[in-house]
Design a protein around this motif. Structure first.
Motif, PDB file in Angstrom:
ATOM      1  N   LEU A 135      15.700  -5.955   8.837  1.00 31.48           N
ATOM      2  CA  LEU A 135      14.234  -6.503   8.935  1.00 31.48           C
ATOM      3  C   LEU A 135      13.291  -5.598   8.263  1.00 31.48           C
ATOM      4  O   LEU A 135      12.260  -6.298   7.722  1.00 31.48           O
ATOM      5  CB  LEU A 135      14.100  -6.780  10.457  1.00 31.48           C
ATOM      6  N   ILE A 136      13.468  -4.389   8.371  1.00 27.82           N
ATOM      7  CA  ILE A 136      12.531  -3.325   7.870  1.00 27.82           C
ATOM      8  C   ILE A 136      12.418  -3.665   6.316  1.00 27.82           C
ATOM      9  O   ILE A 136      11.599  -3.604   5.557  1.00 27.82           O
ATOM     10  CB  ILE A 136      12.682  -2.052   8.136  1.00 27.82           C
ATOM     11  N   GLU A 137      13.768  -3.688   5.596  1.00 31.46           N
ATOM     12  CA  GLU A 137      13.952  -3.767   4.243  1.00 31.46           C
ATOM     13  C   GLU A 137      13.558  -5.131   3.543  1.00 31.46           C
ATOM     14  O   GLU A 137      12.954  -5.431   2.658  1.00 31.46           O
ATOM     15  CB  GLU A 137      15.400  -3.544   3.925  1.00 31.46           C
ATOM     16  N   SER A 138      13.696  -6.099   4.608  1.00 28.36           N
ATOM     17  CA  SER A 138      13.093  -7.556   4.251  1.00 28.36           C
ATOM     18  C   SER A 138      11.825  -7.629   4.065  1.00 28.36           C
ATOM     19  O   SER A 138      11.323  -7.949   3.132  1.00 28.36           O
ATOM     20  CB  SER A 138      13.863  -8.665   4.986  1.00 28.36           C
ATOM     21  N   GLN A 139      10.981  -6.971   4.988  1.00 29.31           N
ATOM     22  CA  GLN A 139       9.554  -6.908   4.877  1.00 29.31           C
ATOM     23  C   GLN A 139       9.233  -6.100   3.446  1.00 29.31           C
ATOM     24  O   GLN A 139       8.516  -6.638   2.892  1.00 29.31           O
ATOM     25  CB  GLN A 139       9.053  -6.185   6.089  1.00 29.31           C
ATOM     26  N   GLU A 140       9.753  -5.003   3.218  1.00 21.92           N
ATOM     27  CA  GLU A 140       9.345  -4.416   2.079  1.00 21.92           C
ATOM     28  C   GLU A 140       9.372  -5.062   0.872  1.00 21.92           C
ATOM     29  O   GLU A 140       8.561  -4.939   0.047  1.00 21.92           O
ATOM     30  CB  GLU A 140       9.903  -2.950   2.117  1.00 21.92           C
ATOM     31  N   ARG A 141      10.597  -5.723   0.666  1.00 22.07           N
ATOM     32  CA  ARG A 141      10.888  -6.597  -0.317  1.00 22.07           C
ATOM     33  C   ARG A 141       9.967  -7.609  -0.673  1.00 22.07           C
ATOM     34  O   ARG A 141       9.302  -8.005  -1.783  1.00 22.07           O
ATOM     35  CB  ARG A 141      12.329  -7.119  -0.096  1.00 22.07           C
ATOM     36  N   CYS A 142       9.527  -8.355   0.566  1.00 19.40           N
ATOM     37  CA  CYS A 142       8.406  -9.566   0.396  1.00 19.40           C
ATOM     38  C   CYS A 142       7.258  -8.676  -0.070  1.00 19.40           C
ATOM     39  O   CYS A 142       6.383  -9.439  -0.835  1.00 19.40           O
ATOM     40  CB  CYS A 142       8.338 -10.273   1.627  1.00 19.40           C
ATOM     41  N   PHE A 143       6.760  -7.800   0.623  1.00 22.30           N
ATOM     42  CA  PHE A 143       5.323  -7.153   0.367  1.00 22.30           C
ATOM     43  C   PHE A 143       5.373  -6.632  -1.148  1.00 22.30           C
ATOM     44  O   PHE A 143       4.373  -6.705  -1.493  1.00 22.30           O
ATOM     45  CB  PHE A 143       5.165  -6.204   1.410  1.00 22.30           C
ATOM     46  N   GLN A 144       6.518  -6.287  -1.492  1.00 22.43           N
ATOM     47  CA  GLN A 144       6.317  -5.971  -3.022  1.00 22.43           C
ATOM     48  C   GLN A 144       6.187  -6.992  -4.012  1.00 22.43           C
ATOM     49  O   GLN A 144       5.259  -6.812  -4.890  1.00 22.43           O
ATOM     50  CB  GLN A 144       7.977  -5.026  -3.391  1.00 22.43           C
ATOM     51  N   VAL A 145       6.715  -8.228  -3.799  1.00 25.70           N
ATOM     52  CA  VAL A 145       6.347  -9.252  -4.404  1.00 25.70           C
ATOM     53  C   VAL A 145       4.976  -9.686  -4.150  1.00 25.70           C
ATOM     54  O   VAL A 145       4.215 -10.326  -5.389  1.00 25.70           O
ATOM     55  CB  VAL A 145       7.365 -10.295  -4.161  1.00 25.70           C
ATOM     56  N   PHE A 146       4.517  -9.475  -3.160  1.00 28.56           N
ATOM     57  CA  PHE A 146       2.965 -10.135  -2.537  1.00 28.56           C
ATOM     58  C   PHE A 146       2.039  -9.124  -3.726  1.00 28.56           C
ATOM     59  O   PHE A 146       1.083  -9.583  -4.072  1.00 28.56           O
ATOM     60  CB  PHE A 146       2.993  -9.713  -1.339  1.00 28.56           C
ATOM     61  N   THR A 147       2.315  -7.541  -3.712  1.00 32.66           N
ATOM     62  CA  THR A 147       1.504  -7.138  -4.392  1.00 32.66           C
ATOM     63  C   THR A 147       1.625  -7.283  -5.960  1.00 32.66           C
ATOM     64  O   THR A 147       0.535  -6.977  -6.823  1.00 32.66           O
ATOM     65  CB  THR A 147       1.908  -5.241  -4.148  1.00 32.66           C
ATOM     66  N   GLU A 148       2.562  -7.770  -6.493  1.00 36.39           N
ATOM     67  CA  GLU A 148       2.646  -7.990  -7.802  1.00 36.39           C
ATOM     68  C   GLU A 148       2.009  -9.103  -8.199  1.00 36.39           C
ATOM     69  O   GLU A 148       1.487  -9.316  -9.519  1.00 36.39           O
ATOM     70  CB  GLU A 148       4.236  -8.355  -8.122  1.00 36.39           C
ATOM     71  N   PHE A 149       1.701 -10.010  -7.225  1.00 32.39           N
ATOM     72  CA  PHE A 149       0.879 -11.337  -7.629  1.00 32.39           C
ATOM     73  C   PHE A 149      -0.555 -11.596  -6.963  1.00 32.39           C
ATOM     74  O   PHE A 149      -1.284 -12.422  -7.098  1.00 32.39           O
ATOM     75  CB  PHE A 149       1.465 -12.676  -7.236  1.00 32.39           C
ATOM     76  N   SER A 150      -1.016 -10.205  -6.433  1.00 34.87           N
ATOM     77  CA  SER A 150      -2.261 -10.310  -5.883  1.00 34.87           C
ATOM     78  C   SER A 150      -3.135  -9.481  -6.580  1.00 34.87           C
ATOM     79  O   SER A 150      -3.115  -8.668  -7.390  1.00 34.87           O
ATOM     80  CB  SER A 150      -2.078  -9.452  -4.521  1.00 34.87           C
ATOM     81  N   GLY A 151      -4.537  -9.896  -6.423  1.00 34.33           N
ATOM     82  CA  GLY A 151      -5.828  -8.990  -6.984  1.00 34.33           C
ATOM     83  C   GLY A 151      -6.043  -7.924  -6.324  1.00 34.33           C
ATOM     84  O   GLY A 151      -5.697  -7.574  -5.211  1.00 34.33           O
ATOM     85  N   ASP A 152      -6.871  -7.279  -7.139  1.00 36.53           N
ATOM     86  CA  ASP A 152      -7.371  -5.751  -6.675  1.00 36.53           C
ATOM     87  C   ASP A 152      -8.036  -5.932  -5.192  1.00 36.53           C
ATOM     88  O   ASP A 152      -8.096  -5.106  -4.427  1.00 36.53           O
ATOM     89  CB  ASP A 152      -8.272  -5.267  -7.506  1.00 36.53           C
TER      90      ASP A 152
END
Length: 420
Positions: free
Chosen positions: A200-217
């Motif tokens: 569950l911890i690893e799955s969170q980190e993976r999703c939040f990584q993609v989120f950061t790639e597509f989000s603005g400053d």
């Protein structure tokens, strides 16, 4: 005779219709996010309620369920609006898949009262309640995924991709809250439970990584501010106690739940910002398209009467003016056609980049389904096998998934259970 300008106007009207549909779908995504957040809180409370045999969260569950019911009605109204729009030909580009996801979710919403009664009667184990709520939330998030996959505007699609991955990461955080609260309340954990916790911890980190790639400053700054170091340090300390050690301390259960709730509630502020940005972007895009449509219409209304006026001019004026007018009209229309063509090509190129993330998820999900069918694995076990293979071969997860799908025809058919 219909001119090229008429078709440019028709094209812009089609674009406005698509943007209007995207705006309604994006509004639904925001409402789904609020319902998911409420269901996550209910799941956490129900889990501790079951783990403590009803001694904790008995009173808090009632108001939380009432909040879920109100948001559920809003989501159902959004579903109904999409279905109504489809009768008028305003369905989304991926309407069939989107509506199929909604068709899957509605029976889950219908089954919620029976699930709550079983929780009230202490007729479920905590893990069963987590799995039931997680299945419903997963269905709701799949609606968000299809909304992102069906968006034809790259800026809107980018925001939807960021929002979907953030909501998915937040869901894994919610599952971790419920799972950890029950494990700590029971006062013990085994190797299988600790591995699941790490998953569950690893799955969170993976999703939040993609989120950061597509989000603005601005959104990323809000995300960083919502996760202060002190909160993350407290969370990590309790994770180590619960996920990597032997017997756990039941007294940590409430502290764990409160810590996770502060973190998830802070995530909600980011989710709300993403939803607000999405609404504002849809409104801005639609206003811009409507303004350009008015410019096209004014040009058409201005030029057409000039053609009629030439009818009564003398022969010399008629000979010169149509040529001058024709060249002016041709140049204006061609300029607009070129501008429209370049804009649509740029949008298509950017959209291709944005959708690459969604396509990777589809490939991984298909590979997991293949493993689940042929190896009789759970979803979590299938994902672990893919991830471990990727690590062993030093390859990307999606590359391993693609290789597996390429060999699908050579795998033996799953054994069928004999019928009598």
């Amino acid at each position: 005779m219909t001119s090229g300008l008429n078709f440019l106007i028709a094209a812009r009207r089609c674009e406005i219709d698509e943007l209007d549909q995207l705006a309604r779908t994006s509004e639904l995504v925001g409402v789904i996010g609020r319902l998911v957040h409420a269901l996550q809180r209910e799941r956490g409370m129900s889990n501790i309620f079951l783990a403590t045999r009803g001694s904790r969260f008995a009173e808090q569950r009632g108001p939380q369920i009432a909040e879920c019911l109100a948001l559920e009605q809003a989501v159902r109204a959004g579903f109904d609006q999409l279905e109504t729009d489809s009768h008028g030909g305003a369905g989304a580009g991926n309407g069939a898949r989107l509506f199929s996801r909604i068709a899957f979710v509605l029976p889950g919403l219908d089954a919620l009262p029976a699930l709550r009664k079983r929780v009230d009667a202490l007729a479920l184990k905590p893990a069963q309640a987590v799995a039931a709520f997680a299945k419903l939330v997963s269905g709701l998030l799949s609606v968000v995924f299809e909304a992102a996959d069906g968006a034809n505007d790259p800026e809107i699609s980018r925001l939807l991709v960021a929002m979907f991955n953030f909501m998915q990461g937040k869901e894994f955080a919610g599952q971790e809250r419920a799972f950890g609260a029950a494990a700590l309340a029971l006062g013990s954990s085994d190797d299988a439970q600790r591995l699941h916790w790490l998953h569950l911890i690893e799955s969170q980190e993976r999703c939040f990584q993609v989120f950061t790639e597509f989000s603005g400053d601005a959104v990323l700054a809000l995300w960083r501010d919502s996760q202060p170091d002190a909160l993350l340090a407290e969370l990590e300390r309790m994770r180590r106690r619960g996920a990597t050690s032997g017997p756990t301390d039941a007294a940590l259960s409430q502290a764990w739940f409160d810590c996770c709730t502060r973190r998830i509630d802070a995530m909600k502020t980011v989710e709300d910002r993403l939803a607000a940005d999405l609404r504002a972007l849809c409104e801005r895009k639609t206003a811009q398209a409507r303004s350009e449509l008015q410019d096209y219409q004014r040009l058409l209304d201005t030029l057409v009467p000039q053609v009629g006026a030439l009818f009564f001019d003398d022969a010399d004026a008629q000979a010169a003016a149509p040529a001058q007018f024709g060249r002016h009209l041709e140049r204006s229309v061609l300029d607009m056609v070129h501008e429209q063509s370049h804009r649509l090509q740029a949008m298509s190129d950017e959209l291709e980049t944005v959708r690459a993330s969604l396509n990777e998820r589809k490939i991984v999900e298909r590979a997991k389904g293949l493993l689940m069918a042929h190896r009789r694995l759970s979803e979590e076990e299938a994902h672990k096998m893919l991830r471990q293979t990727a690590m062993n071969q030093n390859r990307r997860l999606v590359d391993v998934a693609e290789s597996m799908l390429a060999m699908a025809d050579y795998l033996p058919m799953p054994e069928r259970t004999p019928t009598r």
